[in-house]
Write an enzyme that holds these catalytic residues in place. Structure first.
Site, PDB file in Angstrom:
ATOM      1  CE  LYS A  73      -4.452  -1.546   1.580  1.00 47.11           C
ATOM      2  NZ  LYS A  73      -5.598  -1.370   2.451  1.00 47.11           N
ATOM      3  CE  LYS A 106      -6.445  -7.685  -0.848  1.00 49.92           C
ATOM      4  NZ  LYS A 106      -7.379  -7.548   0.230  1.00 49.92           N
ATOM      5  CE  LYS A 158     -13.524  -3.118   1.488  1.00 46.76           C
ATOM      6  NZ  LYS A 158     -12.299  -2.860   2.197  1.00 46.76           N
TER       7      LYS A 158
HETATM    8  N1  AQP Z   1      -9.979 -10.612  -2.713  1.00 46.45           N
HETATM    9  C1  AQP Z   1     -10.338 -11.098  -1.534  1.00 46.45           C
HETATM   10  N2  AQP Z   1     -10.602 -12.401  -1.406  1.00 46.45           N
HETATM   11  C2  AQP Z   1     -10.984 -12.919  -0.221  1.00 46.45           C
HETATM   12  N3  AQP Z   1     -11.138 -12.188   0.897  1.00 46.45           N
HETATM   13  C3  AQP Z   1     -10.885 -10.871   0.802  1.00 46.45           C
HETATM   14  N4  AQP Z   1     -10.957  -9.875   1.708  1.00 46.45           N
HETATM   15  C4  AQP Z   1     -10.619  -8.722   1.112  1.00 46.45           C
HETATM   16  N5  AQP Z   1     -10.332  -8.922  -0.171  1.00 46.45           N
HETATM   17  C5  AQP Z   1     -10.484 -10.249  -0.403  1.00 46.45           C
HETATM   18  C6  AQP Z   1     -11.341 -10.072   3.087  1.00 46.45           C
HETATM   19  O1  AQP Z   1     -12.367  -9.134   3.355  1.00 46.45           O
HETATM   20  C7  AQP Z   1     -12.236  -8.712   4.697  1.00 46.45           C
HETATM   21  C8  AQP Z   1     -12.290  -7.233   4.751  1.00 46.45           C
HETATM   22  O2  AQP Z   1     -11.195  -6.671   4.106  1.00 46.45           O
HETATM   23  P1  AQP Z   1     -10.762  -5.200   4.495  1.00 46.45           P
HETATM   24  O3  AQP Z   1     -11.841  -4.289   4.191  1.00 46.45           O
HETATM   25  O4  AQP Z   1     -10.260  -5.157   5.873  1.00 46.45           O
HETATM   26  O5  AQP Z   1      -9.532  -4.857   3.669  1.00 46.45           O
HETATM   27  P2  AQP Z   1      -8.696  -5.523   2.631  1.00 46.45           P
HETATM   28  O6  AQP Z   1      -8.327  -6.913   2.973  1.00 46.45           O
HETATM   29  O7  AQP Z   1      -7.552  -4.630   2.403  1.00 46.45           O
HETATM   30  O8  AQP Z   1      -9.748  -5.564   1.456  1.00 46.45           O
HETATM   31  P3  AQP Z   1      -9.786  -4.804   0.138  1.00 46.45           P
HETATM   32  O9  AQP Z   1     -11.079  -5.116  -0.476  1.00 46.45           O
HETATM   33  O10 AQP Z   1      -8.569  -5.119  -0.663  1.00 46.45           O
HETATM   34  O11 AQP Z   1      -9.803  -3.301   0.561  1.00 46.45           O
HETATM   35  P4  AQP Z   1      -8.789  -2.141   0.282  1.00 46.45           P
HETATM   36  O12 AQP Z   1      -8.661  -2.084  -1.183  1.00 46.45           O
HETATM   37  O13 AQP Z   1      -9.482  -0.964   0.872  1.00 46.45           O
HETATM   38  O14 AQP Z   1      -7.508  -2.481   0.947  1.00 46.45           O
HETATM   39  C9  AQP Z   1     -10.957  -9.293   5.261  1.00 46.45           C
HETATM   40  O15 AQP Z   1     -11.264 -10.422   6.060  1.00 46.45           O
HETATM   41  C10 AQP Z   1     -10.215  -9.709   4.035  1.00 46.45           C
HETATM   42  O16 AQP Z   1      -9.385 -10.827   4.287  1.00 46.45           O
END
Ligand code: AQP
Length: 330
Positions: A112, A193, A196
């Site tokens: 990040k 992966k 969001k």
């Molecule tokens: N691609 C994914 N596959 C499976 N699980 C996922 N999670 C996130 N992306 C995937 C799981 O969703 C939960 C919440 O995630 P988060 O909001 O804490 O942040 P993150 O893991 O950083 O998710 P994002 O979607 O990638 O958000 P951004 O882009 O904002 O960083 C967690 O349990 C995560 O494992």
């Protein structure tokens, strides 16, 4: 005593099927076996700049999606992190026992930080705040996607270090990974992966995407040059599509092989599209009903915070006592 489960999602963008298959959907299935707390971690979201009005709206949207997906507010607590001040307070107390070297090893920070022009200290401290979220409630089990495993290990290390410095204080949290769907990859790039905060259409299917958008995104998904599905030689794009189908359907590996072997990619995509739409449509319908009654949603958020605050405050009081921080005696 019933074990306690805690997990959270950042309101940092549109929830997608990775969040659902890796997290939210599993919470719904397991919630009644535990005392369950599900957080919308807005203090985590601001480790990267968020437009204030969008952040405010996203918190409500995600609370409504939790309910629409099947989180039962009669049983589980839906907590907006910033409404329980003890999260921030414990995070600072834990920061003081966390070696910087541990944080420097976090791969999510490195990834990040590389994408930011200016890196805030909050992004570096993110895993300590996550440890605070978990340890605040003495959670026994933390269901997360694979991407959060390293942070969870760190939370355990921090708990262990605190316990050995100041005496047994924190419960050691265990990880719970889903069997299928633990890591949903980007549909445009199956080596990254699904996320969001990734920009661009074609990357993710959002939980609130209309059927036509879902269809367009999945039909354009990256595959490989094989003529059809071959479980031995398939590339990551095809594997990702099958993984999504399997996670939504709960089919066994044998069922998957029998049904999909040799299938042309156009047909595979059609079936993944139909499966995805059929699972998201009822959630979208309930979501529309929930947001039509904002008072109901506010009540759920308030009740969640009120219910967990005594536990959170008690943990902070204990931690302060253990550390020798001033606490009122009368
Ligand atoms: N691609 C994914 N596959 C499976 N699980 C996922 N999670 C996130 N992306 C995937 C799981 O969703 C939960 C919440 O995630 P988060 O909001 O804490 O942040 P993150 O893991 O950083 O998710 P994002 O979607 O990638 O958000 P951004 O882009 O904002 O960083 C967690 O349990 C995560 O494992």
């Amino acid at each position: 005593m019933t074990p306690r489960v805690l997990s959270g999602i950042q309101p940092s963008g549109n929830l997608h099927i990775g969040n659902y298959l890796g997290a939210l959907g599993n919470w719904v299935k397991m919630q009644h076996d535990y005392e369950s707390i599900f957080c919308i971690v807005d203090l985590h979201a601001i480790t990267v700049y968020q437009k204030p009005e969008e952040l405010r709206a996203k918190v409500r949207e995600i609370a409504a999606l939790f309910l629409a997906a099947g989180i039962d507010p009669q049983h589980s607590r839906i907590v907006v992190q910033s409404t329980v001040a003890a999260h921030s307070e414990l995070a600072w107390l834990l920061t003081c026992v966390t070696p910087m070297g541990w944080l420097e090893r976090m791969t999510q920070f490195k990834a990040k930080a590389a994408a930011q022009e200016s890196v805030g200290d909050g992004l570096f401290q993110y895993p300590v705040l996550m440890a605070a979220d978990i340890l605040l409630y003495q959670a026994n089990i933390v269901p997360v996607g694979e991407d959060q495993m390293q942070h969870l290990e760190l939370a355990r290390d921090i708990a262990q270090r605190f316990n050995s410095l100041y005496g047994e204080t924190f419960t050691m949290p265990a990880t719970r990974l889903p069997l299928v769907g633990a890591r949903v990859m980007g549909l445009d790039d199956p080596t990254a992966k699904m996320s969001k905060s990734a920009t661009g259409s074609g990357h993710a299917v959002a939980l609130l995407d209309p059927p036509a958008t879902i269809k367009k995104t999945i039909m354009r998904a990256t595959t490989d040059s094989n003529p059809g599905v071959d479980f031995e030689t398939m590339g990551p794009g095809v594997q990702n599509l099958l993984n999504i189908f399997q996670a939504f359907s709960d089919w066994t590996n044998d069922q998957m092989k029998a049904h999909f072997t040799g299938m042309r990619y156009g047909d595979l995509k059609k079936q993944v599209t139909e499966m995805t739409i059929s699972k998201l449509e009822p959630i979208q319908k309930r979501y529309a009903e929930i947001v039509a009654d904002p008072g109901y949603l506010e009540g759920i958020i308030r009740a969640g915070a009120d219910a967990v605050r005594p536990t959170a405050d008690a943990t902070v009081r204990l931690v302060k006592e253990r550390m020798g921080i001033y606490t009122e005696t009368a």
